[in-house]
Write a protein that holds these residues in place. Structure first.
Motif, PDB file in Angstrom:
ATOM      1  N   ARG A 103       0.805  -1.217   0.000  1.00 37.44           N
ATOM      2  CA  ARG A 103       0.000   0.000   0.000  1.00 37.44           C
ATOM      3  C   ARG A 103       0.841   1.272   0.000  1.00 37.44           C
ATOM      4  N   ALA A 104       2.100   1.168   0.366  1.00 39.84           N
ATOM      5  CA  ALA A 104       2.932   2.350   0.528  1.00 39.84           C
ATOM      6  C   ALA A 104       3.205   3.052  -0.806  1.00 39.84           C
ATOM      7  N   VAL A 105       3.219   4.378  -0.774  1.00 41.75           N
ATOM      8  CA  VAL A 105       3.564   5.158  -1.962  1.00 41.75           C
ATOM      9  C   VAL A 105       4.998   5.675  -1.860  1.00 41.75           C
ATOM     10  N   GLU A 106       5.541   5.628  -0.644  1.00 43.81           N
ATOM     11  CA  GLU A 106       6.930   6.042  -0.437  1.00 43.81           C
ATOM     12  C   GLU A 106       7.500   5.250   0.734  1.00 43.81           C
ATOM     13  N   MET A 107       8.751   4.808   0.593  1.00 39.78           N
ATOM     14  CA  MET A 107       9.424   4.081   1.666  1.00 39.78           C
ATOM     15  C   MET A 107      10.809   4.653   1.881  1.00 39.78           C
ATOM     16  N   LEU A 108      11.149   4.858   3.156  1.00 36.54           N
ATOM     17  CA  LEU A 108      12.479   5.305   3.560  1.00 36.54           C
ATOM     18  C   LEU A 108      13.083   4.175   4.375  1.00 36.54           C
ATOM     19  N   LEU A 109      14.187   3.584   3.913  1.00 41.33           N
ATOM     20  CA  LEU A 109      14.678   2.344   4.497  1.00 41.33           C
ATOM     21  C   LEU A 109      16.188   2.398   4.716  1.00 41.33           C
ATOM     22  N   ARG A 151       7.559 -10.414  -1.522  1.00 44.72           N
ATOM     23  CA  ARG A 151       7.429  -8.998  -1.148  1.00 44.72           C
ATOM     24  C   ARG A 151       8.049  -8.080  -2.194  1.00 44.72           C
ATOM     25  N   LYS A 152       8.976  -8.598  -2.995  1.00 46.68           N
ATOM     26  CA  LYS A 152       9.656  -7.774  -3.988  1.00 46.68           C
ATOM     27  C   LYS A 152       8.746  -7.371  -5.143  1.00 46.68           C
ATOM     28  N   ALA A 153       7.495  -7.812  -5.082  1.00 50.74           N
ATOM     29  CA  ALA A 153       6.523  -7.389  -6.097  1.00 50.74           C
ATOM     30  C   ALA A 153       6.305  -5.883  -6.064  1.00 50.74           C
ATOM     31  N   VAL A 154       6.735  -5.219  -4.982  1.00 49.71           N
ATOM     32  CA  VAL A 154       6.580  -3.763  -4.911  1.00 49.71           C
ATOM     33  C   VAL A 154       7.319  -3.071  -6.050  1.00 49.71           C
ATOM     34  N   PHE A 155       8.360  -3.710  -6.580  1.00 45.14           N
ATOM     35  CA  PHE A 155       9.123  -3.107  -7.677  1.00 45.14           C
ATOM     36  C   PHE A 155       8.356  -3.158  -9.000  1.00 45.14           C
ATOM     37  N   GLU A 156       7.311  -3.962  -9.051  1.00 48.40           N
ATOM     38  CA  GLU A 156       6.548  -4.125 -10.288  1.00 48.40           C
ATOM     39  C   GLU A 156       5.221  -3.388 -10.259  1.00 48.40           C
ATOM     40  N   THR A 162       7.873   5.346  -4.478  1.00 48.52           N
ATOM     41  CA  THR A 162       9.205   5.949  -4.375  1.00 48.52           C
ATOM     42  C   THR A 162       9.958   5.236  -3.260  1.00 48.52           C
ATOM     43  N   LEU A 163      11.108   4.667  -3.597  1.00 49.35           N
ATOM     44  CA  LEU A 163      11.863   3.864  -2.641  1.00 49.35           C
ATOM     45  C   LEU A 163      13.247   4.472  -2.427  1.00 49.35           C
ATOM     46  N   SER A 164      13.580   4.718  -1.166  1.00 53.02           N
ATOM     47  CA  SER A 164      14.896   5.237  -0.816  1.00 53.02           C
ATOM     48  C   SER A 164      15.570   4.263   0.148  1.00 53.02           C
ATOM     49  N   PHE A 165      16.744   3.774  -0.252  1.00 46.16           N
ATOM     50  CA  PHE A 165      17.507   2.837   0.580  1.00 46.16           C
ATOM     51  C   PHE A 165      18.858   3.465   0.937  1.00 46.16           C
ATOM     52  N   ARG A 196      14.061   4.010 -11.971  1.00 46.30           N
ATOM     53  CA  ARG A 196      13.840   5.447 -11.807  1.00 46.30           C
ATOM     54  C   ARG A 196      13.176   5.812 -10.492  1.00 46.30           C
ATOM     55  N   ASN A 197      12.455   4.866  -9.899  1.00 47.49           N
ATOM     56  CA  ASN A 197      11.770   5.163  -8.637  1.00 47.49           C
ATOM     57  C   ASN A 197      12.592   4.759  -7.422  1.00 47.49           C
TER      58      ASN A 197
END
Length: 277
Positions: A103-109, A151-156, A162-165, A196-197
């Motif tokens: 459900r997340a639209v942005e993740m800070l990890l 869980r890696k389906a979030v990349f698809e 928006t993912l920040s690691f 890009r995300n």
């Protein structure tokens, strides 16, 4: 391990759904005039496994339901439960996390000990579970690894979140599983960093200041403006959702990003690490 699925955890809230699927499977099998042994032979599984699924003791994989629906001519009744069984494949303790990530639209990890789960290769993830003490059974290792990979389906997803690691340098150097496992893991990080995300940064060990010294940080933001976060170094490591607590985590994460290498520098750092293997 038998690939039909995984055993149901006792007391799991998903258990009634698995039992309902098992009863439906039995009804469809009997309506098709097939004995357990005959159905098992067609499906490629033993009688004991089929009986466990029909009793609701084993979670069938979505692909099992696909084939069973076709074999028994169930007209889509079994396939209708594929999504439920996809959810059931997650161990109980990670089911809520997986749902929030979807459900997340942005993740800070920020990861300080291991490569973050969303970035792990199957080999790396399996190695982590195999190192657990007391030792996990092979069945649990398989299920945990499969759940982490799912869980890696979030990349698809579309639209993409928006993912920040930010990863500590040491997480890129620990040769868990051997050098080949680490090599593939680093190659995968470079692949993900091209999305890009995704923003991927490395925190060098030689930094004299590190706002992440107290441990991992995770902040997940949702489309309705709410968010949830957690850090091993504050709030007793419990999930928090109040604006005040989330501001603290976001402040720390912002400082971590500023102190880490830039994305371009981080890519070069990972490439250099690969060259040393």
């Amino acid at each position: 391990m038998d690939e039909a699925g995984w055993d149901v955890e006792p007391g799991d809230e998903i258990e009634p759904v698995v039992q309902a699927v098992g009863r439906l499977l039995k009804v469809c099998r009997e309506a098709a005039g097939m004995r357990v042994a005959e159905f098992g032979e067609v499906m490629g599984y033993g009688e004991d496994m089929i009986r466990k699924i029909e009793r609701g003791q084993r979670i069938p994989r979505p692909e099992f339901l696909d084939k069973a629906d076709d074999v028994l001519r169930a007209q889509g009744h079994l396939k209708a439960f594929k999504r439920d069984m996809e959810q059931a494949r997650y161990p109980k303790k990670v089911r809520d996390l997986a749902d929030m990530e979807r459900r997340a639209v942005e993740m800070l990890l920020y990861g300080s000990h291991n490569i973050h789960g969303l970035l792990q290769t199957p080999e790396y993830a399996r190695t982590l579970f195999e190192m657990r003490q007391p030792a996990l059974t092979e069945d649990i290792v398989e299920r945990e690894t499969a759940a982490r990979m799912a869980r890696k389906a979030v990349f698809e997803r579309e639209p993409a979140p928006t993912l920040s690691f930010v990863q500590e340098q040491v997480t890129l150097e620990r040769p868990y599983g051997g050098k080949m496992v680490l090599r593939r893991q680093l190659e995968h990080l470079l692949e993900v960093a091209q999305l890009r995300n995704v923003t991927l940064q490395v925190m060098p060990t030689d930094r004299q200041e590190n706002a992440g010294a107290s441990g991992l940080i995770q902040v997940l933001k949702f489309a309705d403006g709410t968010a949830i976060g957690r850090s091993s170094g504050v709030f007793n490591a419990r999930p928090v959702s109040s604006p005040k607590d989330l501001r603290i985590l976001e402040l720390r994460y912002g400082m971590i990003r500023a102190q880490a290498l830039t994305p371009r520098e981080s890519q070069a750092f990972i490439e250099q690490a690969l060259g040393r293997l």
